[in-house]
Design a protein around this motif. Structure first.
Motif, PDB file in Angstrom:
ATOM      1  N   ALA A  26      -5.700   1.623  -4.322  1.00 53.58           N
ATOM      2  CA  ALA A  26      -4.579   1.876  -3.417  1.00 53.58           C
ATOM      3  C   ALA A  26      -3.232   1.667  -4.102  1.00 53.58           C
ATOM      4  O   ALA A  26      -3.020   0.668  -4.784  1.00 53.58           O
ATOM      5  CB  ALA A  26      -4.686   0.963  -2.200  1.00 53.58           C
ATOM      6  N   CYS A  28      -0.607   0.951  -2.594  1.00 49.75           N
ATOM      7  CA  CYS A  28       0.111  -0.103  -1.879  1.00 49.75           C
ATOM      8  C   CYS A  28      -0.423  -1.493  -2.211  1.00 49.75           C
ATOM      9  O   CYS A  28       0.080  -2.491  -1.693  1.00 49.75           O
ATOM     10  CB  CYS A  28       0.026   0.121  -0.376  1.00 49.75           C
ATOM     11  N   PHE A  36       4.435  -0.881   5.673  1.00 51.18           N
ATOM     12  CA  PHE A  36       3.475   0.025   6.312  1.00 51.18           C
ATOM     13  C   PHE A  36       3.314  -0.259   7.805  1.00 51.18           C
ATOM     14  O   PHE A  36       2.595   0.465   8.485  1.00 51.18           O
ATOM     15  CB  PHE A  36       2.120  -0.059   5.585  1.00 51.18           C
ATOM     16  N   ILE A  50       5.236   6.309  -0.794  1.00 55.57           N
ATOM     17  CA  ILE A  50       4.199   5.627  -1.588  1.00 55.57           C
ATOM     18  C   ILE A  50       2.848   6.288  -1.331  1.00 55.57           C
ATOM     19  O   ILE A  50       2.095   6.590  -2.258  1.00 55.57           O
ATOM     20  CB  ILE A  50       4.164   4.123  -1.249  1.00 55.57           C
ATOM     21  N   CYS A  51       2.543   6.549  -0.065  1.00 54.86           N
ATOM     22  CA  CYS A  51       1.262   7.183   0.285  1.00 54.86           C
ATOM     23  C   CYS A  51       1.133   8.576  -0.350  1.00 54.86           C
ATOM     24  O   CYS A  51       0.029   8.987  -0.720  1.00 54.86           O
ATOM     25  CB  CYS A  51       1.119   7.321   1.793  1.00 54.86           C
ATOM     26  N   CYS A  54      -0.529   8.363  -3.597  1.00 53.50           N
ATOM     27  CA  CYS A  54      -1.671   7.443  -3.673  1.00 53.50           C
ATOM     28  C   CYS A  54      -2.959   8.224  -3.939  1.00 53.50           C
ATOM     29  O   CYS A  54      -3.240   9.203  -3.245  1.00 53.50           O
ATOM     30  CB  CYS A  54      -1.791   6.667  -2.357  1.00 53.50           C
ATOM     31  N   ARG A  57      -5.440   8.557  -0.757  1.00 52.90           N
ATOM     32  CA  ARG A  57      -4.783   8.897   0.514  1.00 52.90           C
ATOM     33  C   ARG A  57      -5.779   9.451   1.548  1.00 52.90           C
ATOM     34  O   ARG A  57      -5.745   9.079   2.714  1.00 52.90           O
ATOM     35  CB  ARG A  57      -3.679   9.914   0.239  1.00 52.90           C
ATOM     36  N   CYS A  60      -8.090   6.742   2.841  1.00 55.58           N
ATOM     37  CA  CYS A  60      -7.330   5.831   3.697  1.00 55.58           C
ATOM     38  C   CYS A  60      -7.097   6.460   5.074  1.00 55.58           C
ATOM     39  O   CYS A  60      -7.299   5.806   6.104  1.00 55.58           O
ATOM     40  CB  CYS A  60      -6.007   5.505   3.012  1.00 55.58           C
ATOM     41  N   ILE A  73       1.205   2.844   9.033  1.00 53.49           N
ATOM     42  CA  ILE A  73       1.094   4.044   8.216  1.00 53.49           C
ATOM     43  C   ILE A  73      -0.164   3.912   7.379  1.00 53.49           C
ATOM     44  O   ILE A  73      -0.328   2.941   6.641  1.00 53.49           O
ATOM     45  CB  ILE A  73       2.316   4.201   7.280  1.00 53.49           C
ATOM     46  N   GLY A  75      -2.701   6.360   4.920  1.00 49.03           N
ATOM     47  CA  GLY A  75      -2.894   7.678   4.309  1.00 49.03           C
ATOM     48  C   GLY A  75      -1.713   8.597   4.556  1.00 49.03           C
ATOM     49  O   GLY A  75      -1.881   9.813   4.601  1.00 49.03           O
TER      50      GLY A  75
HETATM   51  S1  SF4 Z   1      -2.552   6.038   1.374  1.00 45.67           S
HETATM   52 FE1  SF4 Z   1      -3.344   4.132   2.252  1.00 45.67          FE
HETATM   53  S2  SF4 Z   1      -4.021   2.969   0.487  1.00 45.67           S
HETATM   54 FE2  SF4 Z   1      -2.657   4.557  -0.279  1.00 45.67          FE
HETATM   55  S3  SF4 Z   1      -0.617   3.660  -0.327  1.00 45.67           S
HETATM   56 FE3  SF4 Z   1      -0.841   4.638   1.659  1.00 45.67          FE
HETATM   57  S4  SF4 Z   1      -1.559   3.025   3.033  1.00 45.67           S
HETATM   58 FE4  SF4 Z   1      -1.912   2.332   0.928  1.00 45.67          FE
END
Ligand code: SF4
Length: 101
Positions: A26, A28, A36, A50-51, A54, A57, A60, A73, A75
């Motif tokens: 992840a 995050c 989040f 950020i997501c 990721c 994603r 998540c 938040i 994914g």
């Molecule tokens: S997609 Fe999910 S795991 Fe990835 S940064 Fe966002 S909240 Fe975190």
């Protein structure tokens, strides 16, 4: 002859393995979780940014939908996004049931 039966991973992975695995990657990980779970009127843009990059994603977002996460938040999806998606899934399921009946 190579015997791979002892080393081949199970497929699909057990839910607990899957959950543990995707969280390891992840974006995050280690960040302030409050990003989040913004309060009323606070921006979600930083979390969504950020997501967006990721690598887990999709996993998540699926987890959030499947486990009924109502807040935060996940994914890159907001609570409203997930409510809408759950509604779409329910409608699609109802249509499928009607077409079978
Ligand atoms: S997609 Fe999910 S795991 Fe990835 S940064 Fe966002 S909240 Fe975190």
């Amino acid at each position: 002859m190579l015997d791979v039966t002892d080393t081949a991973p199970s497929h699909p992975p057990a839910p607990s393995e899957l959950a543990a695995n995707w969280r390891d990657d992840a974006a995050c990980r280690g960040l302030d979780t409050e990003l989040f779970f913004p309060g009323q009127g606070e921006s979600i843009m930083e979390a969504k940014q950020i997501c967006s990059s990721c690598p887990v994603r999709v996993e998540c977002a699926d987890y959030a939908l499947d486990s009924g996460q109502r807040f935060g938040i996940w994914g890159g999806t907001t609570e409203r996004d997930r409510r809408r998606e759950r509604g779409r899934r329910r409608a699609a399921c109802a249509n499928d049931l009607e077409s079978v009946a």
